[in-house]
Motif scaffolding. Sequence first.
Motif, short mmCIF file in Angstrom:
data_model
loop_
_atom_site.label_atom_id
_atom_site.label_comp_id
_atom_site.label_asym_id
_atom_site.label_seq_id
_atom_site.Cartn_x
_atom_site.Cartn_y
_atom_site.Cartn_z
N ASP A 46 0.81 -1.22 0.00
CA ASP A 46 0.00 0.00 0.00
C ASP A 46 0.85 1.27 0.00
OD1 ASP A 46 -2.38 -1.44 0.05
OD2 ASP A 46 -2.62 -1.27 2.23
N ASP A 47 2.01 1.20 0.63
CA ASP A 47 2.87 2.39 0.79
C ASP A 47 3.95 2.50 -0.29
OD1 ASP A 47 1.39 2.97 3.03
OD2 ASP A 47 2.88 2.20 4.44
N ASP A 48 3.87 1.64 -1.32
CA ASP A 48 4.88 1.64 -2.39
C ASP A 48 6.30 1.48 -1.84
OD1 ASP A 48 3.00 1.96 -4.50
OD2 ASP A 48 2.89 4.10 -4.05
N ASP A 49 6.43 0.63 -0.85
CA ASP A 49 7.72 0.36 -0.21
C ASP A 49 8.32 -0.91 -0.84
OD1 ASP A 49 9.85 -0.33 1.45
OD2 ASP A 49 8.62 -0.50 3.26
N SER A 50 9.08 -0.72 -1.92
CA SER A 50 9.64 -1.85 -2.65
C SER A 50 10.58 -2.68 -1.79
CB SER A 50 10.38 -1.36 -3.90
OG SER A 50 9.48 -0.76 -4.78
N ASP A 51 11.36 -2.04 -0.92
CA ASP A 51 12.25 -2.79 -0.04
C ASP A 51 11.46 -3.67 0.92
OD1 ASP A 51 14.48 -1.64 -1.25
OD2 ASP A 51 14.66 -0.07 0.27
N GLY A 52 10.35 -3.14 1.42
CA GLY A 52 9.50 -3.92 2.32
C GLY A 52 8.85 -5.09 1.60
N MET A 78 -2.59 2.14 -10.40
CA MET A 78 -3.49 2.29 -9.26
C MET A 78 -3.26 3.61 -8.56
SD MET A 78 -3.19 -1.44 -7.50
CE MET A 78 -3.30 -2.93 -8.48
N GLY A 79 -4.30 4.04 -7.88
CA GLY A 79 -4.19 5.16 -6.96
C GLY A 79 -4.02 4.59 -5.56
N LEU A 80 -4.71 5.18 -4.63
CA LEU A 80 -4.68 4.74 -3.24
C LEU A 80 -5.14 3.28 -3.13
CD1 LEU A 80 -4.36 5.70 -0.27
CD2 LEU A 80 -6.79 6.26 -0.33
N THR A 81 -4.46 2.51 -2.30
CA THR A 81 -4.89 1.14 -2.02
C THR A 81 -4.88 0.90 -0.51
OG1 THR A 81 -2.66 0.17 -2.13
CG2 THR A 81 -3.92 0.24 -4.19
N VAL A 82 -5.81 0.08 -0.07
CA VAL A 82 -5.86 -0.35 1.33
C VAL A 82 -6.13 -1.84 1.34
CG1 VAL A 82 -7.03 -0.12 3.55
CG2 VAL A 82 -6.75 1.89 2.08
N GLU A 122 -9.50 -2.19 -0.94
CA GLU A 122 -10.10 -0.96 -1.45
C GLU A 122 -9.00 -0.34 -2.28
OE1 GLU A 122 -11.95 1.46 1.73
OE2 GLU A 122 -11.46 -0.28 2.98
N LEU A 123 -9.29 -0.05 -3.55
CA LEU A 123 -8.25 0.49 -4.40
C LEU A 123 -8.84 1.26 -5.57
CD1 LEU A 123 -6.87 -2.30 -6.63
CD2 LEU A 123 -8.14 -2.90 -4.60
N VAL A 124 -7.98 2.05 -6.17
CA VAL A 124 -8.33 2.77 -7.37
C VAL A 124 -7.56 2.13 -8.51
CG1 VAL A 124 -8.28 4.99 -8.56
CG2 VAL A 124 -8.77 4.91 -6.10
N VAL A 125 -8.29 1.64 -9.52
CA VAL A 125 -7.68 1.00 -10.69
C VAL A 125 -8.10 1.80 -11.91
CG1 VAL A 125 -7.52 -1.11 -12.06
CG2 VAL A 125 -7.80 -1.27 -9.59
N GLY A 126 -7.13 2.36 -12.61
CA GLY A 126 -7.45 3.13 -13.81
C GLY A 126 -8.46 4.23 -13.57
N GLY A 127 -8.42 4.85 -12.38
CA GLY A 127 -9.34 5.93 -12.06
C GLY A 127 -10.67 5.49 -11.48
N THR A 128 -10.90 4.20 -11.35
CA THR A 128 -12.15 3.68 -10.81
C THR A 128 -11.91 3.10 -9.42
OG1 THR A 128 -12.95 3.13 -13.03
CG2 THR A 128 -14.04 2.04 -11.18
N SER A 129 -12.71 3.53 -8.45
CA SER A 129 -12.60 2.99 -7.09
C SER A 129 -13.33 1.65 -7.02
CB SER A 129 -13.23 3.95 -6.08
OG SER A 129 -12.49 5.15 -6.02
N VAL A 130 -12.64 0.65 -6.53
CA VAL A 130 -13.23 -0.69 -6.40
C VAL A 130 -13.05 -1.20 -4.98
CG1 VAL A 130 -12.87 -1.27 -8.84
CG2 VAL A 130 -11.14 -1.88 -7.18
#
Length: 168
Positions: A28-34, A70-74, A99-107
């Motif tokens: 979710d935090d775009d932490d590639s190392d994690g 994606m946008g925000l993800t949870v 909960e996430l945004v894919v291509g501008g759509t919240s799903v």
Amino acid sequence: MDLEQRIRRLEDRNAISDLVVSYFLASDDDDSDGVAASFTPDATFSSSGVLNATGRDAIVEFIKTARSYMGLTVHTPHYVQCRFESDDRATGLVGAHLELVVGGTSVVGAVRYVDSYVRDGEVWRFASRDMRAVHIAPWDEVGAAFASTTPVRWPGAEAATSDFPRKS
């Protein structure tokens, strides 16, 4: 099992649960190392039974690429069910909501990760992850999707059956 083995098993279950949460937070935090730290060097990552990446570095690249759409993800884990094959190997089923945004759509949807874990020294890591969809759809379609025979509705894709259909 003696008392010491039972305590170790409880500690292992807790460590695997922490691994699941750490992976979700890193993703979710775009932490590639994690994300990388969550997997063994030769791990695999799949979606609905389709292999997406083999090897830690390829998994990180796959997730980075997916996240770029994606946008925000949870990711919210609900349970981790573990079955130990030995002191250093386990399999698991993780139930979670996304909960996430894919291509501008919240799903929103529910998934289950079919996992295998290995102990790497004193640390548990994923040897494999397979994210399987129970249901997922844009927020305004969730009710209709959930009540249908095709509850998996990723934006831009054909509606599909659940990876966990009801048994008749």
